[in-house]
Structure formats: structure tokens, C-alpha cells
Design a protein around this motif. Structure first.
Motif, PDB file in Angstrom:
ATOM      1  N   TYR A 160       0.870  -1.177   0.000  1.00 29.15           N
ATOM      2  CA  TYR A 160       0.000   0.000   0.000  1.00 29.15           C
ATOM      3  C   TYR A 160       0.906   1.226   0.000  1.00 29.15           C
ATOM      4  O   TYR A 160       1.549   1.537   0.995  1.00 29.15           O
ATOM      5  N   TYR A 470      -7.790  -4.923 -12.016  1.00 29.18           N
ATOM      6  CA  TYR A 470      -7.169  -5.273 -10.739  1.00 29.18           C
ATOM      7  C   TYR A 470      -7.101  -6.795 -10.548  1.00 29.18           C
ATOM      8  O   TYR A 470      -6.136  -7.313  -9.993  1.00 29.18           O
ATOM      9  N   ASP A 487      -7.743   2.016  -4.479  1.00 27.80           N
ATOM     10  CA  ASP A 487      -8.499   0.807  -4.124  1.00 27.80           C
ATOM     11  C   ASP A 487      -9.985   1.092  -3.937  1.00 27.80           C
ATOM     12  O   ASP A 487     -10.793   0.172  -3.942  1.00 27.80           O
ATOM     13  N   GLN A 514     -14.145  -0.878  -3.434  1.00 28.70           N
ATOM     14  CA  GLN A 514     -13.263  -1.150  -2.299  1.00 28.70           C
ATOM     15  C   GLN A 514     -13.412  -2.595  -1.827  1.00 28.70           C
ATOM     16  O   GLN A 514     -12.421  -3.260  -1.526  1.00 28.70           O
ATOM     17  N   THR A 517     -11.618  -4.927  -4.289  1.00 22.11           N
ATOM     18  CA  THR A 517     -10.160  -4.855  -4.122  1.00 22.11           C
ATOM     19  C   THR A 517      -9.741  -5.551  -2.838  1.00 22.11           C
ATOM     20  O   THR A 517      -8.746  -6.283  -2.809  1.00 22.11           O
ATOM     21  N   ARG A 518     -10.495  -5.330  -1.776  1.00 22.57           N
ATOM     22  CA  ARG A 518     -10.197  -5.978  -0.478  1.00 22.57           C
ATOM     23  C   ARG A 518     -10.213  -7.494  -0.615  1.00 22.57           C
ATOM     24  O   ARG A 518      -9.290  -8.178  -0.158  1.00 22.57           O
TER      25      ARG A 518
END
Length: 640
Positions: A160, A470, A487, A514, A517-518
């Protein structure tokens, strides 16, 4: 005998003959414990010992709050052969500001910040501040012990990338509103753990004068920037990340430094840290100075600095900025603006040797740490061992993949079939280096658009495109890096002047982005197939790399024991493909573990089976296959 006795009476904090010898050889790896400002005792008097390297100076004194900035009050003694000056000042105390006053050969006076200072006053002030960092509090011994046997080649690395000053801000108009290191540690840790990243990479930590440089034009290489707190606060942040099993990478800038009057440029009235000839010592595009890698003391300054962050502050890795600008003598220069090496080539032989030395020492002394090169060219063997004529880095940013990926993703889906190979090309050189796939801050500034606004179409199409992108990135060989805000599909380009647009998470489509992506990040972290064999060809297998007409890619990631593998299918057009067939080699059932069409990700929520049993039906050159209803921009990941 008399000489030996005299040497033994020398106070331990003072620069000795051995210190000078090692510094002159470029191998005093803890020179930061000698140069700079350090608490000391002379007889019964306590005070501060100051030392600075300034060989071209006529004379040097230390000035500060302890002597009313009087340049005659605290003269420094010169030591040969290197021209190091030192003095002991009993009136100096922790917390006080100071500078070195340097009288040049021409008789001018320069007022310089301490190159080895561990703390500085908050900009626009430019003085150094006395601080004691000998007794920093650490409770991360388990992390540090485990790090000794950690091997990035076979472990998950999802980074990150963050800029502390613009991650979040307090709504205080009269101040910058920056989060402190301690505040950032707590809030960023909660976010990183929820999202599933393994590491945080921090931009702009070493002290710098201009916010708009993002920390890439450094004046205080040994000082965590005072914008966010003290060195003790900085250590607290690292410690807190480690206690929560988050690795810490710092951006590090050994390529160049700014010309600010208080900084390293013309430090003692002549080129000292930089090459003397402007054709070697200046970046015309950046308006900065280039370090002189031919000088042992300059190399020592930088190598000891890398070790300082890793050993003193427990940092787990350094991302080395602008490596290409160091390797090429003609980087960013026109004909006539640069000088060839002794063989007539454009390679900086001194910088090459510097990298080999740097990486050998940092990684040799600190098992389990990483040195990561931001290198944008096809320079060979960046991550090969120095004994095999490599530069010795642990990993290299894959700028080629990033360029091809973003160019493909920007295309209208109708035209993607004509550029299909932009998504497959990186696998043809995937094992020439050890790579990190990056979508960094550089991709979302200077009118390049945020990631979501690079995507074609409107509304659903933009978000669905980015999710497919992604997913492809997470499945592809290589470690991962994503810049903050991308993200959850930050709409605006990043700016260091404001916090991220967290308010977007009040909107459903950004929450869905989000969440997707998580879940991708957690899928990556918990599945060995996605990282264990990153550096081995047997870790990746194309099922169909050539379905250009439909712009669909399918591939398998293999674990070492081949027991738990993952099959990715990614559709890069808005066209649904009912019963899309994917070939498999074995008649083993597959389990759907990620489906982008789920309601929580912004999909239709259409019900579909979890288990898929291959039929004896040839497809993609394999004897068996499964059929899957692939939605527009659909992504499906199967475990088998």
C-alpha cells in the motif's frame, strides 16, 4: 608508548584515526554515530559533540540557540587527512536548533544544516535540531526475529503506497492538519489490516524543504521529516506497524538532491557531495545535483544512510528512487550535456559499483529485508547477484508491465483485440528479473487521471473495467503495489495539498470497488499459488492467451506442491459470454472462489453454481473443460 596512551585517552565519542580511515575507504557503515550532533560527556561536563565533513572549508563553527548564533563562539577543530571538523559544546542541549557556519576559501560564510542531523525544525525553517535517538523504545522483537528467516521470493508482498501528509487530514484551517506519525500508525494500520495489504510504502520521509517535491528532493537524509512529529514518534509508527504484522518500506533517494542554500549543494563552498563538472553533477530537467559516486566518503554517506533506516529504525525495505537516472550518464540530457565513461559508453560505472556495494552490505547485514529498484529501462540483471555481474536488488518495479497495462485499459473495448499482446507480453520476460507490478502515485498525477478515470465508458463500465484490471493484476506473476485511493476508485488525481476523497465511500459504487479490491488482496495473501512460485516459470500457465477476438484471458497460478491452484478468467469487453468454455488438464472439480458479478461488488447478483465438474470436451488444447456464464467485464477465479 606515549602515542598509544594518548590515543587511549581520546573520548569515545570523538572522531578517531580508525573512523577517518574507514570513512575514507567508504566502509564506515555506522559513521552516523560519529558525524552529526550527539550527547557526550567531557570530564564532568555534559553537552553535545558536533562533527562535520567539510574539507574545502577555511574554518567551521557551530552556531545555534546555545550561543546566540554567534559564529565566533564555538569554533571547530579540523582533523586531517579528510577535513572533518569537531567540537564539544557544554551549553548545547537537546531540543536546541543549530547549523554549521562554514567559511569558504573565498572568505564567504555559508550557513548549512547538519547532513547527519536526526531532526530538523519544521519548514520553512531550515535549521537542524539536537535530538537523542540512542534509546528508542522497541517492542517488535518477534517481528525482527521472524524477519531473519523471511524470504520475499516465496512470500506474499502486496504494498500500500501512501503519502502521510495527504492520506487524511484534520480539519484545522490554521495549520496543515497533518496526522502525526502516531495518529497515522493507528488509522493506517486498521485500514491496511481490513484491506489485506502486507506492507506499507511511505513516500517522502527523509527531511525535505518543499512539499511539492513529495519528499524526493531531500536535504536531511538522516532525519525523519518533522512535519509529522519527532524521531521517537516515527519509531513508534514503525513499531506499531510491526506489532500488527505490517512490513514497512521507505522511498529512498540516492540519485540527486536539491540546490537549497542550507542543503548539501556546494556544502563547503565547493562541490563536495556532487560531481564537480556540471555535465556530471547536475540534472538539467530536475534542477538538482547528482551525487558523486566516485568519492568513497559520498558512497559511505549514502550506504550508511540506507543502513541507518534499516538498522536504527527497523525499516524492512527501501524502494530506491530513479535508479535509471543513476545508471545512465546521459539520462535526461542532450548531446554535449554529458561526459562518456572511460570506455566511451553512457553507463555510469561508479554508480553500478555503488549499487553492488550498497545491496551487498544492506542485504548481507539484514537478512529478510528488501532493496527495490525503481528502474524504468531494460538494464539487465537488476535483481541478479553482484557476483554474477548483477546490481543485487531484491526486486524491480515492472514499469514495462505498468505502461502496457494502463495503455490497454484506456482503450475502448472495441479496439482492445488489436492490442491483445499488451496484456500478455510481460509474461515473455517475467523471469528475467524479480518484479513488482506497480500502479503507483506516478500514474495518477500530472494530468494522467486517476485509475478509475483512465477507464473507458461511463458509470458501470468504468468500475467494471477497473475491477477486471485489478483482478488480472492480482493473478499475474509478480508482487503487487497499489497507490492509496485507487483501491476505492478515487476520482480526482492525487495532490499532496489535500487528503484523499474518503467521502466517496458514502457512494455505493465506491464501496463496491473497495470491497472487490479488499477481497482480491485477501485472496492473494491466503493462496500460496499467487506468490510462492513468482520467480519460477512453473508458477504460471496460460490456458488461453490468444482469445483476442473476445478479449478474454485465462490462466492458472500453481503452488509449489500443485495441490491448491487458482484459475483466472477475465473478460475485458462489455459483451456477456454464456457458457464460456475453459480448458483444464484434469477431471478435478473446481470451486468458484471469486465472482465479480456478485451484488456486493456491483454485479447483477445472478445465482450460479459454486462447484464446476469438468466435462470430457476438448478446449484450449486440453482434454477437459468447464462452461461458465461470463458476464460483461466478468472475472471468475476458481480453486482446484
Amino acid at each position: 608508548m606515549g602515542k598509544a596512551m594518548k590515543k587511549n585517552t581520546k573520548m569515545s565519542y570523538e572522531i578517531g584515526e580508525l573512523d577517518q580511515y574507514l570513512f575514507g575507504q567508504g566502509t564506515h557503515y555506522e559513521i552516523y554515530k560519529k558525524l552529526g550532533a550527539h550527547k557526550a560527556k567531557k570530564g564532568k561536563k555534559e553537552g553535545i559533540y558536533f562533527a562535520v565533513w567539510a574539507p574545502h572549508a577555511q574554518e567551521v563553527s557551530v552556531i545555534g540557540e546555545f550561543n546566540q548564533w554567534d559564529r565566533t563562539a564555538s569554533p571547530m577543530k579540523r582533523h586531517e587527512p579528510l577535513g572533518i571538523y569537531d567540537c564539544f559544546v557544554p551549553e548545547a542541549k537537546e531540543g536546541m536548533l543549530y547549523k554549521f557556519c562554514i567559511r569558504t576559501q573565498e572568505g564567504e560564510y555559508l550557513y548549512k544544516a547538519d547532513p547527519f542531523a536526526n531532526y530538523a525544525e519544521v519548514r520553512p525553517g531550515t535549521a537542524s535540531r539536537i535530538v537523542d535517538i540512542e534509546d528508542l523504545k522497541w517492542t517488535d522483537s518477534k517481528w525482527m526475529k521472524d524477519r531473519e528467516t523471511w524470504d520475499h521470493n516465496h512470500e506474499p508482498v502486496s504494498i500500500y503506497e501512501a503519502h502521510i501528509g495527504s492520506w487524511k487530514r484534520h480539519p484545522r484551517e490554521e495549520e496543515d492538519g497533518f496526522y502525526t506519525y502516531r495518529e497515522f500508525a493507528h488509522e493506517a494500520t486498521a485500514y491496511i489490516k481490513e484491506m489485506g495489504y502486507t506492507h506499507i510504502e511511505l513516500m517522502g520521509i527523509a527531511e525535505y524543504p518543499y512539499d511539492g517535491s513529495w519528499g524526493y528532493q531531500v536535504t536531511g537524509y538522516y532525519a525523519p521529516t518533522s512535519r509529522y512529529g519527532t524521531p521517537e514518534d516515527f519509531a513508534y509508527m514503525i513499531n506499531y506497524f510491526h506489532r500488527n504484522k505490517i512490513g514497512v518500506i521507505l522511498d529512498w533517494v540516492p540519485a540527486h538532491f536539491p540546490k537549497d542554500a542550507h542543503g548539501l549543494a556546494n556544502f563547503d563552498g565547493a562541490p563536495l557531495f556532487e560531481y564537480a563538472d556540471p555535465k556530471q553533477g547536475e540534472h538539467p530537467d530536475w534542477g538538482t545535483k547528482i551525487f558523486d559516486y566516485s568519492k568513497a566518503e559520498v558512497k559511505n554517506f549514502l550506504i550508511a544512510n540506507a543502513l541507518f533506516w534499516v538498522e536504527k529504525f527497523h525499516v524492512d525495505g527501501l524502494r530506491v528512487d530513479a535508479v535509471a537516472s543513476m545508471l545512465y550518464l546521459d539520462y535526461g540530457k542532450e548531446d554535449g550535456q554529458w561526459i562518456a565513461n572511460k570506455y566511451g559508453g553512457n553507463q555510469n560505472l561508479e554508480a553500478i559499483e555503488f549499487f553492488k556495494h550498497l545491496n551487498s552490505v544492506v542485504l548481507g547485514r539484514n537478512q529478510g529485508t528488501m532493496m527495490i529498484a525503481e528502474e524504468s529501462t531494460a538494464w539487465p540483471k537488476v535483481t541478479a547477484e553482484p557476483e554474477y555481474d548483477g546490481l543485487g536488488f531484491s526486486l524491480k518495479w515492472n514499469m514495462g508491465w505498468m505502461h502496457d497495462f494502463t495503455e490497454y485499459m484506456k482503450l475502448d473495448p472495441y479496439f482492445r483485440k488489436g492490442c491483445h499482446n499488451q496484456m500478455t507480453f510481460a509474461m515473455s520476460y517475467a523471469y528475467s528479473e524479480k518484479y513488482v507490478l506497480v500502479l503507483s502515485h506516478d500514474e495518477v498525477v500530472h494530468l494522467k487521471c486517476s485509475m478509475i478515470n483512465k477507464m473507458p465508458g461511463l458509470g458501470f463500465d468504468k468500475f467494471a473495467n477497473l475491477k477486471a484490471g485489478y483482478a488480472f493484476m492480482m493473478g499475474h506473476s509478480g508482487k503487487k503495489l497499489l497507490f492509496m485511493g485507487q483501491d476505492f476508485a478515487q476520482l480526482r488525481e492525487w495532490s499532496e495539498e489535500r487528503e484523499l476523497d474518503w467521502y466517496l465511500l458514502a457512494e455505493e459504487e465506491h464501496r463496491q470497488m473497495q470491497a472487490f479490491t479488499r477481497d482480491l488482496l485477501h485472496l492473494y495473501k491466503k493462496n500460496k499459488a499467487l506468490y510462492e512460485c513468482d520467480v519460477m516459470p512453473e508458477g504460471f500457465e496460460w490456458i488461453n492467451a490468444d482469445d483476442r477476438e473476445r478479449s478474454i484471458f485465462s490462466f492458472i497460478r500453481h503452488s509449489k506442491d500443485d495441490k491448491k491452484n487458482l484459475l483466472f478468467v477475465c473478460n475485458f469487453t462489455p459483451v456477456a459470454r454464456p457458457d464460456y468454455r475453459v480448458g483444464v488438464s484434469r477431471r478435478k472439480q473446481l470451486r468458484l472462489v471469486l465472482n465479480s458479478d456478485e451484488k456486493q461488488y456491483g454485479g447483477t447478483g445472478a445465482e450460479r453454481p459454486v462447484i464446476y465438474k469438468p466435462k470430457k470436451q476438448e478446449c484450449d488444447g486440453r482434454p477437459y473443460s468447464i462452461g461458465y456464464d461470463l458476464p460483461p467485464y466478468g472475472v471468475a477465479v476458481f480453486e482446484f
